[in-house]
Design a protein around this motif. Structure first.
Motif, PDB file in Angstrom:
ATOM      1  N   LEU A  14       0.821  -1.211   0.000  1.00  0.00           N
ATOM      2  CA  LEU A  14       0.000   0.000   0.000  1.00  0.00           C
ATOM      3  C   LEU A  14       0.856   1.262   0.000  1.00  0.00           C
ATOM      4  CD1 LEU A  14      -2.727  -1.130   2.539  1.00  0.00           C
ATOM      5  CD2 LEU A  14      -3.142  -0.576   0.128  1.00  0.00           C
ATOM      6  N   LEU A  15       1.920   1.264   0.798  1.00  0.00           N
ATOM      7  CA  LEU A  15       2.793   2.449   0.845  1.00  0.00           C
ATOM      8  C   LEU A  15       3.489   2.661  -0.492  1.00  0.00           C
ATOM      9  CD1 LEU A  15       4.355   2.022   4.405  1.00  0.00           C
ATOM     10  CD2 LEU A  15       2.620   3.695   3.690  1.00  0.00           C
ATOM     11  N   ASP A  16       3.869   1.577  -1.144  1.00  0.00           N
ATOM     12  CA  ASP A  16       4.486   1.697  -2.471  1.00  0.00           C
ATOM     13  C   ASP A  16       3.469   2.210  -3.490  1.00  0.00           C
ATOM     14  OD1 ASP A  16       6.623   1.265  -4.422  1.00  0.00           O
ATOM     15  OD2 ASP A  16       5.420  -0.427  -5.124  1.00  0.00           O
ATOM     16  N   LEU A  17       2.243   1.692  -3.433  1.00  0.00           N
ATOM     17  CA  LEU A  17       1.189   2.144  -4.345  1.00  0.00           C
ATOM     18  C   LEU A  17       0.817   3.604  -4.076  1.00  0.00           C
ATOM     19  CD1 LEU A  17      -1.030  -1.067  -4.243  1.00  0.00           C
ATOM     20  CD2 LEU A  17       0.125  -0.160  -6.280  1.00  0.00           C
ATOM     21  N   GLN A  18       0.819   4.000  -2.803  1.00  0.00           N
ATOM     22  CA  GLN A  18       0.547   5.391  -2.456  1.00  0.00           C
ATOM     23  C   GLN A  18       1.620   6.307  -3.039  1.00  0.00           C
ATOM     24  OE1 GLN A  18       1.102   6.561   1.664  1.00  0.00           O
ATOM     25  NE2 GLN A  18      -0.833   7.714   1.621  1.00  0.00           N
ATOM     26  N   LYS A  19       2.873   5.893  -2.931  1.00  0.00           N
ATOM     27  CA  LYS A  19       3.982   6.683  -3.464  1.00  0.00           C
ATOM     28  C   LYS A  19       3.835   6.868  -4.973  1.00  0.00           C
ATOM     29  CE  LYS A  19       7.880   5.715  -1.630  1.00  0.00           C
ATOM     30  NZ  LYS A  19       9.154   5.035  -1.270  1.00  0.00           N
ATOM     31  N   ARG A  20       3.241   5.890  -5.630  1.00  0.00           N
ATOM     32  CA  ARG A  20       3.039   5.940  -7.083  1.00  0.00           C
ATOM     33  C   ARG A  20       1.704   6.554  -7.470  1.00  0.00           C
ATOM     34  NH1 ARG A  20       3.913  -0.272  -7.492  1.00  0.00           N
ATOM     35  NH2 ARG A  20       2.992  -0.037  -9.565  1.00  0.00           N
ATOM     36  N   GLY A  21       0.945   7.050  -6.463  1.00  0.00           N
ATOM     37  CA  GLY A  21      -0.308   7.746  -6.735  1.00  0.00           C
ATOM     38  C   GLY A  21      -1.458   6.837  -7.114  1.00  0.00           C
ATOM     39  N   MET A  22      -1.423   5.566  -6.700  1.00  0.00           N
ATOM     40  CA  MET A  22      -2.446   4.610  -7.113  1.00  0.00           C
ATOM     41  C   MET A  22      -3.462   4.293  -6.017  1.00  0.00           C
ATOM     42  SD  MET A  22       0.056   2.090  -9.316  1.00  0.00           S
ATOM     43  CE  MET A  22      -1.251   1.157 -10.124  1.00  0.00           C
ATOM     44  N   VAL A  23      -3.101   4.538  -4.747  1.00  0.00           N
ATOM     45  CA  VAL A  23      -4.054   4.377  -3.648  1.00  0.00           C
ATOM     46  C   VAL A  23      -3.912   5.587  -2.732  1.00  0.00           C
ATOM     47  CG1 VAL A  23      -3.913   1.844  -3.723  1.00  0.00           C
ATOM     48  CG2 VAL A  23      -2.492   3.113  -2.091  1.00  0.00           C
ATOM     49  N   GLU A  24      -4.901   5.769  -1.855  1.00  0.00           N
ATOM     50  CA  GLU A  24      -4.851   6.862  -0.894  1.00  0.00           C
ATOM     51  C   GLU A  24      -5.376   6.389   0.452  1.00  0.00           C
ATOM     52  OE1 GLU A  24      -6.995   9.760  -3.075  1.00  0.00           O
ATOM     53  OE2 GLU A  24      -8.977   8.986  -2.511  1.00  0.00           O
ATOM     54  N   ALA A  25      -4.795   6.927   1.519  1.00  0.00           N
ATOM     55  CA  ALA A  25      -5.225   6.588   2.867  1.00  0.00           C
ATOM     56  C   ALA A  25      -6.451   7.398   3.225  1.00  0.00           C
ATOM     57  CB  ALA A  25      -4.098   6.866   3.859  1.00  0.00           C
ATOM     58  N   GLY A  26      -7.372   6.758   3.979  1.00  0.00           N
ATOM     59  CA  GLY A  26      -8.605   7.439   4.378  1.00  0.00           C
ATOM     60  C   GLY A  26      -8.803   7.407   5.868  1.00  0.00           C
ATOM     61  N   GLU A  27     -10.037   7.625   6.313  1.00  0.00           N
ATOM     62  CA  GLU A  27     -10.356   7.640   7.730  1.00  0.00           C
ATOM     63  C   GLU A  27     -10.365   6.223   8.290  1.00  0.00           C
ATOM     64  OE1 GLU A  27     -14.044   9.624   8.242  1.00  0.00           O
ATOM     65  OE2 GLU A  27     -13.338  11.561   7.470  1.00  0.00           O
ATOM     66  N   GLY A  28     -10.090   6.125   9.586  1.00  0.00           N
ATOM     67  CA  GLY A  28     -10.150   4.833  10.247  1.00  0.00           C
ATOM     68  C   GLY A  28      -9.131   3.836   9.737  1.00  0.00           C
ATOM     69  N   GLU A  29      -7.975   4.323   9.321  1.00  0.00           N
ATOM     70  CA  GLU A  29      -6.890   3.465   8.823  1.00  0.00           C
ATOM     71  C   GLU A  29      -7.327   2.623   7.628  1.00  0.00           C
ATOM     72  OE1 GLU A  29      -5.372   1.244  12.134  1.00  0.00           O
ATOM     73  OE2 GLU A  29      -4.410   2.999  13.009  1.00  0.00           O
ATOM     74  N   THR A  30      -8.205   3.190   6.824  1.00  0.00           N
ATOM     75  CA  THR A  30      -8.653   2.502   5.614  1.00  0.00           C
ATOM     76  C   THR A  30      -7.886   3.024   4.406  1.00  0.00           C
ATOM     77  OG1 THR A  30     -10.436   4.086   5.217  1.00  0.00           O
ATOM     78  CG2 THR A  30     -10.964   2.121   6.534  1.00  0.00           C
ATOM     79  N   TRP A  31      -7.945   2.245   3.351  1.00  0.00           N
ATOM     80  CA  TRP A  31      -7.273   2.585   2.093  1.00  0.00           C
ATOM     81  C   TRP A  31      -8.262   2.435   0.941  1.00  0.00           C
ATOM     82  CZ3 TRP A  31      -2.061   4.009   1.828  1.00  0.00           C
ATOM     83  CH2 TRP A  31      -1.347   3.892   3.021  1.00  0.00           C
ATOM     84  N   SER A  32      -8.132   3.327  -0.031  1.00  0.00           N
ATOM     85  CA  SER A  32      -9.003   3.293  -1.221  1.00  0.00           C
ATOM     86  C   SER A  32      -8.170   3.479  -2.464  1.00  0.00           C
ATOM     87  CB  SER A  32     -10.069   4.403  -1.149  1.00  0.00           C
ATOM     88  OG  SER A  32     -10.840   4.322   0.030  1.00  0.00           O
ATOM     89  N   LYS A  33      -8.717   3.076  -3.572  1.00  0.00           N
ATOM     90  CA  LYS A  33      -8.059   3.339  -4.838  1.00  0.00           C
ATOM     91  C   LYS A  33      -8.100   4.839  -5.112  1.00  0.00           C
ATOM     92  CE  LYS A  33      -7.733   1.344  -9.487  1.00  0.00           C
ATOM     93  NZ  LYS A  33      -8.310   0.349 -10.404  1.00  0.00           N
ATOM     94  N   ALA A  34      -6.986   5.393  -5.569  1.00  0.00           N
ATOM     95  CA  ALA A  34      -6.899   6.828  -5.807  1.00  0.00           C
ATOM     96  C   ALA A  34      -7.867   7.238  -6.890  1.00  0.00           C
ATOM     97  CB  ALA A  34      -5.488   7.213  -6.195  1.00  0.00           C
ATOM     98  N   LYS A  35      -8.491   8.395  -6.683  1.00  0.00           N
ATOM     99  CA  LYS A  35      -9.420   8.904  -7.679  1.00  0.00           C
ATOM    100  C   LYS A  35      -8.650   9.426  -8.903  1.00  0.00           C
ATOM    101  CE  LYS A  35     -12.792  10.277  -4.188  1.00  0.00           C
ATOM    102  NZ  LYS A  35     -12.014   9.689  -3.055  1.00  0.00           N
ATOM    103  N   ALA A  36      -9.203   9.195 -10.051  1.00  0.00           N
ATOM    104  CA  ALA A  36      -8.557   9.656 -11.277  1.00  0.00           C
ATOM    105  C   ALA A  36      -8.489  11.178 -11.304  1.00  0.00           C
ATOM    106  CB  ALA A  36      -9.317   9.148 -12.498  1.00  0.00           C
ATOM    107  N   ALA A  37      -7.388  11.702 -11.773  1.00  0.00           N
ATOM    108  CA  ALA A  37      -7.219  13.173 -11.849  1.00  0.00           C
ATOM    109  C   ALA A  37      -8.166  13.752 -12.880  1.00  0.00           C
ATOM    110  CB  ALA A  37      -5.796  13.494 -12.199  1.00  0.00           C
TER     111      ALA A  37
END
Length: 286
Positions: A263-286
């Motif tokens: 997840l941290l690697d995907l976040q660094k590449r802009g593909m996922v994002e951290a949310g509330e309650g320690e959850t993760w979601s797919k990054a929204k398209a620009a």
């Protein structure tokens, strides 16, 4: 199955191993300590601080000189015996840099060796010269830990915990880093060594086939995580439960660490994002 503890096994000319009696879900039957050379030796990964294992290493030297004690990294199943072995032989501790970090949450595998004190740290491409012109070359392979080294001896590679034939490698943040681990796997793929000798488990006789499979496995896991967080926001236990059905409960913390590393690697590449309650979601398209 009775593992051959404290028995020197000759694997090929100039390479032998001793198995430490520290079996676990993360070490297989235990840590394999390698003795490299003929008349003057280098010991690779002396192992945990167990007097019986240090005594077995000294006995295996059989009067031959020890040029160096080389450590691939500083988890406690690899480097602590370096101090007792140095005291017994006078050989210097040479290899990876010292490193002590606490993981996010309890460690799934071995903790760091806080007392590791090398006499010399090897950078990528530097070598230990011993036994009338033999060379043990340091190959920097960060990922499992940031200070991880493999050691090349001719076309044989001692892979520590970076590549193991019996299990996938644990990559746990904050020090374990998935992007670095994938780059290190690709480096080994490009090297094309004949055989891998890992710290745990049997020798890998088809190393390039294994490395390609490991890269493919990690990419498949990445796609699986992206699919799961693309369905809805999920926390790491939810991802582990869906990505690793039927997993041995002893391995759940390690799986959670691996998911976090992805997840941290995907976040660094802009593909996922951290949310509330320690959850993760797919990054929204620009």
């Amino acid at each position: 199955m009775d593992a051959p503890y404290a028995i020197l096994e000759r694997l090929e000319p100039g390479i032998a191993r001793l198995l430490a009696r520290n079996p676990s879900p993360f070490t297989y039957f235990g840590t394999q300590t390698y003795l490299v050379g003929d008349e003057e030796l280098v010991v690779i990964d002396p192992g945990p601080d167990m007097p019986e294992h240090v005594e077995a290493i000294v006995a295996a030297l059989d009067g031959r000189s020890l040029a160096a004690i080389a450590c691939t990294h500083t988890h406690r199943d690899h480097s602590p015996a370096s101090r007792a072995l140095k005291e017994a032989t006078g050989a210097p501790i040479i290899g990876c840099a010292p490193l002590v970090l606490e993981s996010i949450g309890p460690r799934a595998d071995a903790s760091f060796d806080k007392e590791y004190a090398p006499d010399l740290v090897l950078a990528d491409g530097q070598a230990i010269e011993f036994d009338n012109g033999k060379r043990l070359l340091a190959v920097a392979t960060p990922g499992h830990t940031s200070n991880h080294l493999c050691f090349a001896f001719g076309d044989a590679l001692f892979t520590g915990d970076h590549v193991m034939g019996w299990s996938t490698t644990v990559v746990v943040p904050p020090d374990g880093e998935m992007g670095a681990y994938m780059k290190s796997l690709d480096l080994l793929r490009q090297r094309g060594d004949r055989i891998f000798y890992p710290a745990h488990g049997p020798a890998v006789t088809k190393p390039m086939q294994l490395v390609r499979g490991m890269i493919g496995h990690r990419l498949q896991r990445e796609r699986q995580i992206l699919r799961l967080v693309g369905e809805r926001a999920r926390d790491i236990p939810d991802i582990v439960a869906n990505a690793y059905p039927g997993l041995d409960q002893r391995l759940v913390p390690a799986a959670g660490g691996s998911v976090l590393a992805h997840l941290l690697d995907l976040q660094k590449r802009g593909m996922v994002e951290a949310g509330e309650g320690e959850t993760w979601s797919k990054a929204k398209a620009a």
